[in-house]
Design a protein around this motif. Sequence first.
Motif, short mmCIF file in Angstrom:
data_model
loop_
_atom_site.label_atom_id
_atom_site.label_comp_id
_atom_site.label_asym_id
_atom_site.label_seq_id
_atom_site.Cartn_x
_atom_site.Cartn_y
_atom_site.Cartn_z
N ALA A 104 0.82 -1.21 0.00
CA ALA A 104 0.00 0.00 0.00
C ALA A 104 0.86 1.26 0.00
O ALA A 104 0.33 2.37 0.13
CB ALA A 104 -0.92 0.00 1.21
N PHE A 311 -10.84 -8.58 4.02
CA PHE A 311 -9.74 -7.65 4.32
C PHE A 311 -10.35 -6.45 5.05
O PHE A 311 -10.87 -5.52 4.43
CB PHE A 311 -9.04 -7.20 3.04
N ALA A 314 -9.25 -2.96 3.96
CA ALA A 314 -9.88 -2.43 2.74
C ALA A 314 -11.28 -1.93 3.06
O ALA A 314 -11.72 -0.89 2.59
CB ALA A 314 -9.93 -3.52 1.66
N HIS A 340 -6.19 -3.70 -6.34
CA HIS A 340 -4.90 -4.33 -6.09
C HIS A 340 -5.03 -5.84 -6.31
O HIS A 340 -5.23 -6.61 -5.37
CB HIS A 340 -4.48 -4.00 -4.65
N THR A 350 -11.64 -8.31 -2.79
CA THR A 350 -11.70 -6.86 -2.69
C THR A 350 -13.04 -6.31 -3.18
O THR A 350 -13.56 -5.34 -2.63
CB THR A 350 -10.52 -6.23 -3.45
N ILE A 453 -7.57 1.30 -5.12
CA ILE A 453 -7.33 0.63 -3.85
C ILE A 453 -5.88 0.15 -3.83
O ILE A 453 -5.46 -0.62 -4.68
CB ILE A 453 -8.27 -0.58 -3.68
N HIS A 455 -3.05 -1.79 -1.51
CA HIS A 455 -3.24 -2.84 -0.50
C HIS A 455 -1.90 -3.50 -0.15
O HIS A 455 -1.15 -3.86 -1.05
CB HIS A 455 -4.22 -3.86 -1.11
N GLY A 459 -3.07 -7.76 4.11
CA GLY A 459 -4.11 -6.79 4.46
C GLY A 459 -3.74 -5.91 5.65
O GLY A 459 -4.62 -5.45 6.37
N VAL A 462 -4.34 -0.62 3.89
CA VAL A 462 -5.04 -0.38 2.62
C VAL A 462 -5.43 1.09 2.57
O VAL A 462 -5.83 1.67 3.59
CB VAL A 462 -6.30 -1.27 2.48
#
Lengths: 478, 196
Positions: A104, A311, A314, A340, A350, A453, A455, A459, A462
Amino acid sequence: MIKFSEEQLKIPKMMKPVYLVTAGQSKFDRAFPGKRTEELCIDALTQAAELIDMTPAELKSYIHTAYYGHFADHFGDQLLGEAVIHDRLGLDPLGTIGVKTGGATGGSTIWEAVKAVASGYSDCALAMGWERMDEVPTDEGNFLISCAADKDWETPLGHIYTGYYAVMAQKYWKVFGKEEDSFRKTLAEIAVKHRGYARMNPYAHGSMNITVDDVLESPVVAFPLRALDCCLMSVGAACCIICDEATAMKLTRNTKNKPLRVWVAAGSHTLRPADRRDMEIPLLPNETADLYKDLGERFPGGDRYPGFTGFLAARMACWYGYRMAGITDPMEDLDVIELHDAFTISDVQTYEDIGLRPYGEGRDFVESGDCYHTNPHTGQSGRLPSNLSGGLIGCMHAVGATGIMQVFEIATHLWNRWAEIHGDEKRWKSFDREKPADWTDLQVKGAKRALAISHAGVGSHVTSTILMDPDHLLKQDV
Amino acid sequence: MSMFGQVFVKNNQYKIKGDFHHLTPNQPIRNADDSWQLMGVTNPRDMTYIHSYGGEAVFFKSLCQGKLMATRCDNPDCESRGTIYQPFRIHCMECLGKNTVIDMTDLAKNTATIHTFMVCNRSGAFTILDKPIKFINIEFDGVATILMSYLSIGEPDIGMKVVPIFKKSSPTYTILDLSWVPAGTPESELPEGFGF
Ligand SMILES: [Zn+2]
């Protein structure tokens, strides 16, 4: 059970509107034996200047602070690599800082630049990211990547990050995919789509004209994931310029770039999946609790949240981000997205985390044709095209640059400059790549709002970056 | 022949002996497509780190004694009071008080099941585990978290009952001293050095 306080759930607020003005990126490739990292960063900044008809020196004269995303010092064997780049870009003695949040990192770097402008500290900030992953052999590279896991509890187990990650894919595959051949085929379609879109992208190094069967016949990496389900390992740089309103207007006057409103929000979750505790699903604005009351019945084993299948980082990045930007339904409000896609299956996970589909139903985003530039079932425009760049699977994953590449890509759609930038014969030639005879314009017509996004690994971090045409905001306050 | 780098602690200071690095000369990198022009150099390096387990030392020391230690928050004022953590957490993630160390060996022997798993055919440099590596994530009754480890015998599956095994002879004093086998596996079939 994890609970959050009201204070922790405050909707993030910026003190003034913030704009993305321009962006640029280098060619991406598996290795650059003939270029130093600074040369790639200069390529990226030069393009950002060109897109607003400026010389690099002119653009630099506006930059007040610089934010550098570069994840893996040990890959480049250089601590304070950010200071090297800052000097080579000729930005001394401006204030600068390095940002590191794994995969990320690119998104987090933009987050820092946006906050600097939103607070009034800077009127113009540079966010630049890169990664150098070609200077060790692959198995030592795998070792270095595995150092992003817990060094005592996970890393000694094979020194292979895929192993720590893929246990989550396995759980999703069994619980929500129900081990169905049809789901396996849907995953393969994502790999075909991303490598196929990459063929239209001169920056991309993973372009392939392949079929679902090619994916299903590629070597198993960690069942059910096969070689063609996995993202690239790349070298390259990307940057963007973040400004307040007055500077944004000045920099873009009489250029083809319209300043785009930008918001970034971030979420996090345990570095070790092992430490995840159960909690209630934080709901996005387009969801109700009813949606999930029988999740465990419909998907036996799927009642544990986030368990090893969601996640949370996220989900929280969008929980904050959608509310900041006034998004009430991402499928309705957004026109183009970059996700991602470290693995095909994480792309599906996601879709659910960010509310494109409810938890358990992510595969429908692909199967409906919504995720395509042109819906293969209807021949009409896809409802919410994703990863037209090719994503991490088809374009690149040069870790610190990835999240910025995504933002470069969605911005080119909002500027209506996608075809000009990706179709330019000179660019294909300068990258020593052949423009395909069937090159297709993937511009999303009339795109006004977009999301990227960024990431990290399993996880841990994010970010959600939201861009909007300022004449098409969803709410007027900042 | 050189001696591996060794470390002990005396008067709260690290004392080291042996070789902590080995010299290997660097080499030029040349372009085979362009008259072997110089492109760069290799930078070989071999280092030994010195690492403290801190408050987790009791966990790693206990493995070769056949014990699986966990922690629990016993702070009466903490919302997470009674929560058991495996992986071992020195401090409660809620109140940040010092957790109580507990022995959960019997709990593991009786309730460990596979939550998810992955058979991995690749590994990174410096790995001593044989491939394929069978990663497993293990749930225990009454434990809030899910431990990652590896299965030494058989093929993993979700819901499978497993029991811990411990490297009692020639331990590595790392997480590799803990592994798992399907419940009912006879002791005679365990990998070398391991016991229940
Ligand atoms: Zn506590």
